[in-house]
Design a protein around this motif. Structure first.
Motif, short mmCIF file in Angstrom:
data_model
loop_
_atom_site.label_atom_id
_atom_site.label_comp_id
_atom_site.label_asym_id
_atom_site.label_seq_id
_atom_site.Cartn_x
_atom_site.Cartn_y
_atom_site.Cartn_z
N SER A 15 0.63 -1.18 0.02
CA SER A 15 -0.04 -0.05 -0.01
C SER A 15 0.78 1.42 -0.07
N THR A 16 0.48 2.35 -0.60
CA THR A 16 1.11 3.72 -0.41
C THR A 16 1.30 3.92 1.06
N PRO A 17 2.45 4.54 1.57
CA PRO A 17 2.47 4.92 2.77
C PRO A 17 2.13 6.35 2.84
N GLU A 19 1.97 10.08 5.43
CA GLU A 19 2.65 10.71 6.42
C GLU A 19 1.53 11.36 7.41
N VAL A 24 5.20 7.64 9.75
CA VAL A 24 4.73 7.16 8.44
C VAL A 24 3.83 5.94 8.73
N ILE A 25 2.52 5.95 8.01
CA ILE A 25 1.68 4.90 8.24
C ILE A 25 1.40 3.89 6.98
N PHE A 26 1.66 2.61 7.09
CA PHE A 26 1.41 1.75 5.90
C PHE A 26 0.88 0.52 6.34
N TYR A 34 0.98 -0.68 10.12
CA TYR A 34 2.16 -0.21 10.84
C TYR A 34 2.38 1.15 11.00
N MET A 35 3.16 1.86 11.87
CA MET A 35 3.53 3.15 11.90
C MET A 35 5.09 3.14 12.31
N MET A 42 9.50 1.34 14.40
CA MET A 42 8.25 0.85 13.80
C MET A 42 7.58 0.09 14.97
#
Length: 82
Positions: A15-17, A19, A24-26, A34-35, A42
């Motif tokens: 997936s596209t991270p 901000e 950064v969330i992805f 995750y963050m 992380m």
């Protein structure tokens, strides 16, 4: 620039991270969201199931929605100051 190796192996549907406040969330192929914080630490925010995370979008100030390949979606918040 900072490079991270999360030992995920090949992630064929990343997936596209996004901000948020220096974080950064992805999502990953393993169903986790995750963050990475501003100190490059992380953390796993939550697990959505075995399907890959398709996308994450910010809804408003600190609310987000995550969708996975099974059609499941989760609305979640990030605590202020995170």
């Amino acid at each position: 620039n900072k490079e991270f190796d999360f030992k995920f192996g090949l992630d064929t549907m990343p997936s596209t991270p996004i901000e948020y406040n220096g974080n950064v969330i992805f999502g990953g192929k393993n169903g986790n969201v995750y963050m990475i914080d501003s100190k490059n630490k992380m953390q796993t925010l939550f697990y959505m199931g075995s399907a890959r995370i398709l996308s994450i979008a910010q809804l408003n100030d600190n609310s987000f929605v995550a969708l996975n390949m099974d059609g499941k979606f989760v609305i979640f918040k990030i605590a202020q100051g995170s």
